[in-house]
Design a protein around this motif. Structure first.
Motif, PDB file in Angstrom:
ATOM      1  N   ASP A 324      -7.488 -13.140  -1.412  1.00 16.84           N
ATOM      2  CA  ASP A 324      -6.164 -13.741  -1.546  1.00 16.84           C
ATOM      3  C   ASP A 324      -5.042 -12.737  -1.316  1.00 16.84           C
ATOM      4  N   ALA A 325      -5.384 -11.531  -0.893  1.00 19.33           N
ATOM      5  CA  ALA A 325      -4.375 -10.478  -0.742  1.00 19.33           C
ATOM      6  C   ALA A 325      -3.342 -10.817   0.335  1.00 19.33           C
ATOM      7  N   TRP A 326      -3.658 -11.735   1.235  1.00 19.09           N
ATOM      8  CA  TRP A 326      -2.701 -12.130   2.271  1.00 19.09           C
ATOM      9  C   TRP A 326      -1.425 -12.714   1.658  1.00 19.09           C
ATOM     10  N   LYS A 327      -1.535 -13.237   0.437  1.00 27.28           N
ATOM     11  CA  LYS A 327      -0.366 -13.814  -0.218  1.00 27.28           C
ATOM     12  C   LYS A 327       0.696 -12.760  -0.522  1.00 27.28           C
ATOM     13  N   CYS A 328       0.268 -11.498  -0.602  1.00 23.84           N
ATOM     14  CA  CYS A 328       1.219 -10.427  -0.931  1.00 23.84           C
ATOM     15  C   CYS A 328       2.311 -10.289   0.134  1.00 23.84           C
ATOM     16  N   SER A 329       2.020 -10.710   1.354  1.00 19.67           N
ATOM     17  CA  SER A 329       2.993 -10.544   2.434  1.00 19.67           C
ATOM     18  C   SER A 329       4.237 -11.406   2.218  1.00 19.67           C
ATOM     19  N   THR A 330       4.124 -12.456   1.393  1.00 20.71           N
ATOM     20  CA  THR A 330       5.275 -13.324   1.136  1.00 20.71           C
ATOM     21  C   THR A 330       5.763 -13.226  -0.309  1.00 20.71           C
ATOM     22  N   CYS A 331       5.234 -12.258  -1.059  1.00 19.91           N
ATOM     23  CA  CYS A 331       5.616 -12.122  -2.466  1.00 19.91           C
ATOM     24  C   CYS A 331       6.866 -11.254  -2.586  1.00 19.91           C
ATOM     25  N   PHE A 333       7.883  -9.650  -5.049  1.00 19.21           N
ATOM     26  CA  PHE A 333       7.688  -8.503  -5.928  1.00 19.21           C
ATOM     27  C   PHE A 333       6.704  -7.484  -5.341  1.00 19.21           C
ATOM     28  N   SER A 334       6.323  -7.676  -4.084  1.00 18.98           N
ATOM     29  CA  SER A 334       5.283  -6.819  -3.501  1.00 18.98           C
ATOM     30  C   SER A 334       5.660  -5.337  -3.495  1.00 18.98           C
ATOM     31  N   GLU A 335       6.948  -5.029  -3.282  1.00 23.38           N
ATOM     32  CA  GLU A 335       7.357  -3.630  -3.196  1.00 23.38           C
ATOM     33  C   GLU A 335       7.232  -2.905  -4.530  1.00 23.38           C
ATOM     34  N   SER A 336       7.373  -3.627  -5.633  1.00 25.94           N
ATOM     35  CA  SER A 336       7.308  -2.996  -6.955  1.00 25.94           C
ATOM     36  C   SER A 336       6.015  -3.339  -7.700  1.00 25.94           C
ATOM     37  N   CYS A 337       5.044  -3.903  -6.998  1.00 24.04           N
ATOM     38  CA  CYS A 337       3.815  -4.358  -7.634  1.00 24.04           C
ATOM     39  C   CYS A 337       2.914  -3.174  -7.985  1.00 24.04           C
ATOM     40  N   THR A 338       2.653  -2.999  -9.272  1.00 26.02           N
ATOM     41  CA  THR A 338       1.791  -1.896  -9.700  1.00 26.02           C
ATOM     42  C   THR A 338       0.341  -2.136  -9.300  1.00 26.02           C
ATOM     43  N   TRP A 339      -0.054  -3.396  -9.205  1.00 23.48           N
ATOM     44  CA  TRP A 339      -1.433  -3.677  -8.780  1.00 23.48           C
ATOM     45  C   TRP A 339      -1.646  -3.242  -7.339  1.00 23.48           C
ATOM     46  N   ARG A 340      -0.720  -3.574  -6.455  1.00 26.47           N
ATOM     47  CA  ARG A 340      -0.847  -3.139  -5.050  1.00 26.47           C
ATOM     48  C   ARG A 340      -0.853  -1.619  -4.954  1.00 26.47           C
ATOM     49  N   LYS A 341       0.027  -0.980  -5.735  1.00 27.93           N
ATOM     50  CA  LYS A 341       0.083   0.476  -5.708  1.00 27.93           C
ATOM     51  C   LYS A 341      -1.236   1.076  -6.165  1.00 27.93           C
ATOM     52  N   GLY A 342      -1.796   0.508  -7.235  1.00 26.06           N
ATOM     53  CA  GLY A 342      -3.082   0.997  -7.722  1.00 26.06           C
ATOM     54  C   GLY A 342      -4.192   0.800  -6.714  1.00 26.06           C
ATOM     55  N   MET A 343      -4.200  -0.357  -6.039  1.00 22.12           N
ATOM     56  CA  MET A 343      -5.217  -0.617  -5.019  1.00 22.12           C
ATOM     57  C   MET A 343      -5.095   0.362  -3.870  1.00 22.12           C
ATOM     58  N   ASP A 344      -3.863   0.655  -3.439  1.00 21.56           N
ATOM     59  CA  ASP A 344      -3.649   1.612  -2.351  1.00 21.56           C
ATOM     60  C   ASP A 344      -4.138   3.003  -2.756  1.00 21.56           C
ATOM     61  N   GLU A 345      -3.850   3.383  -4.002  1.00 21.05           N
ATOM     62  CA  GLU A 345      -4.291   4.694  -4.471  1.00 21.05           C
ATOM     63  C   GLU A 345      -5.812   4.770  -4.553  1.00 21.05           C
ATOM     64  N   ASP A 346      -6.444   3.700  -4.989  1.00 23.99           N
ATOM     65  CA  ASP A 346      -7.909   3.677  -5.043  1.00 23.99           C
ATOM     66  C   ASP A 346      -8.510   3.806  -3.655  1.00 23.99           C
ATOM     67  N   ARG A 347      -7.941   3.085  -2.674  1.00 21.43           N
ATOM     68  CA  ARG A 347      -8.453   3.181  -1.305  1.00 21.43           C
ATOM     69  C   ARG A 347      -8.263   4.593  -0.751  1.00 21.43           C
ATOM     70  N   LEU A 348      -7.109   5.200  -1.044  1.00 20.34           N
ATOM     71  CA  LEU A 348      -6.846   6.544  -0.566  1.00 20.34           C
ATOM     72  C   LEU A 348      -7.834   7.536  -1.164  1.00 20.34           C
ATOM     73  N   ARG A 349      -8.101   7.409  -2.478  1.00 19.56           N
ATOM     74  CA  ARG A 349      -9.077   8.294  -3.111  1.00 19.56           C
ATOM     75  C   ARG A 349     -10.474   8.080  -2.528  1.00 19.56           C
ATOM     76  N   SER A 350     -10.820   6.825  -2.236  1.00 19.87           N
ATOM     77  CA  SER A 350     -12.130   6.537  -1.662  1.00 19.87           C
ATOM     78  C   SER A 350     -12.280   7.179  -0.286  1.00 19.87           C
ATOM     79  N   VAL A 351     -11.230   7.102   0.530  1.00 23.02           N
ATOM     80  CA  VAL A 351     -11.277   7.703   1.862  1.00 23.02           C
ATOM     81  C   VAL A 351     -11.399   9.216   1.750  1.00 23.02           C
ATOM     82  N   ARG A 352     -10.676   9.823   0.846  1.00 24.76           N
ATOM     83  CA  ARG A 352     -10.739  11.279   0.666  1.00 24.76           C
ATOM     84  C   ARG A 352     -12.128  11.718   0.217  1.00 24.76           C
ATOM     85  N   ARG A 353     -12.748  10.955  -0.672  1.00 24.35           N
ATOM     86  CA  ARG A 353     -14.094  11.310  -1.127  1.00 24.35           C
ATOM     87  C   ARG A 353     -15.097  11.249   0.019  1.00 24.35           C
TER      88      ARG A 353
END
Length: 363
Positions: A324-331, A333-353
């Motif tokens: 359902d993440a496609w819904k974020c494109s029309t939200c 509050f997307s710019e200030s969403c802590t959940w999106r920020k956390g998901m991005d940080e998790d993906r970044l850490r996963s790529v670095r590992r």
């Protein structure tokens, strides 16, 4: 949304003719809503189909209302239901979908709920898009079943809307509704005839607002004036104003309860447990696809418990699932969403590992 509203209106116009009603008070407005339900139930009994039927129910003490897009006496998929019933032998919990009917109700006719969704493209909906529609129909099914079982506390509904159940409807509202239902508003044994034969309506007070009521094509031809609005002085047998019935919300409720009982003679068992969602093309209203599924009380209870937990402050908010993440494109509050920020940080850490592990394996 405007295109979707137009499609819904076109479908409603296939069943009802919209009539404009003047309203002067909030009690008038809600009374009109009740009369529309009465008319919708009568149309369903007469034609086997009605649209835009309003229902109410309570979820954890909170009043919720909705409008069912379509109710029909035509079974959406008899073979599908037969397959589900046969599977009860292999999966006992399938009985949750089709609980045993009360003795004497077997073979009784049922009414089936449909929701209409519009799409801008001629493509079928995916599972993520279907999920909200399923929950919506689950709720409507539960609300309608409770109303059919006479379990809805209408006085509680009135209190929630800050309505006085004993406040008389305005003269203008009564006159207009009496023109449509004079055989119900008055005692037919107590009539008088004046010299010109006109309808002896109560005096009209100045109306401050207007709304709409729905009636069948035949009723429309009989009861509309040439201007397309109610004519409070149309020719009809005159009645005594002091014999008016249904002059308040409290007086109107028994009529609604009686109409529900007549439409659903077996209570909840008269409400079919197969639900359907119609997907229609926004430009011309043509049917794209139909999804049919059984009522699932357990799934609805789980969803409501999870959702109300957040509304009641019992749990922290959770982000949408990946599908359902496609819904974020029309939200908004997307710019200030802590959940999106956390998901991005998790993906970044996963790529670095993965990069570090790759370098260590190559080193």
């Amino acid at each position: 949304m405007k295109e979707g509203t137009r499609v819904h209106k076109d479908l409603e116009d296939e069943v009802h003719v919209t009539v404009r009603i003047d309203i002067a008070t909030k009690e008038d407005a809600f009374g009109l809503r009740l009369w529309n339900i009465v008319q919708g139930l009568r149309t369903l009994r007469d034609t086997g189909l009605t649209r835009e039927l309003e229902v109410w129910g309570f979820v954890d003490g909170n009043l919720v209302n909705g409008i069912i897009d379509g109710l029909s006496s035509v079974h959406p998929d008899p073979e599908f239901e037969r397959e589900l019933r046969r599977s009860r032998e292999l999966q006992p919990n399938i009985a949750d979908y089709f609980p045993p009917r009360k003795p004497g109700n077997e073979g009784a006719s049922q009414v089936y709920l449909t929701d209409v969704k519009t799409r801008g493209k001629r493509t079928t909906a995916n599972a993520a898009s279907l999920r909200p529609a399923k929950v919506q129909l689950f709720l409507y099914h539960r609300f309608l079943s409770d109303m059919a079982a006479d379990k809805l506390d209408y006085l509680r509904v009135f209190r929630r809307y800050n309505l006085d159940p004993d406040e008389p409807f305005s003269d203008s509202f009564l006159a207009q509704m009496a023109n449509l239902h004079d055989e119900e508003f008055f005692d037919a044994s107590e009539t008088e005839t004046d010299l010109d034969g006109d309808f002896a309506a109560p005096p009209l007070s100045g109306a401050s607002d207007s709304s709409q009521s729905t009636f069948t094509q035949q009723q429309q031809q009989q009861q509309l004036s040439s201007s397309g609005r109610f004519d409070s002085q149309r020719s009809s047998p005159p009645r005594q104003p002091d014999l008016i019935k249904y002059g308040t919300l409290r007086e109107l409720v028994p009529l609604l309860v009686a109409e529900l009982r007549q439409t659903f003679p077996h209570g909840p068992d008269s409400v079919g447990r197969l639900l359907s969602v119609e997907y229609r093309y926004q430009l011309d209203g043509s049917l794209i696809d139909t999804r049919i599924f059984p009522m699932d009380d357990r799934a609805l209870d789980i969803y409501l418990e999870h959702t109300m937990g957040w509304w009641q402050g019992k749990r922290e908010p959770r982000g949408v699932s990946i599908e359902d993440a496609w819904k974020c494109s029309t939200c908004e509050f997307s710019e200030s969403c802590t959940w999106r920020k956390g998901m991005d940080e998790d993906r970044l850490r996963s790529v670095r590992r993965r990069l570090e592990m790759k370098r260590e394996s190559n080193g």
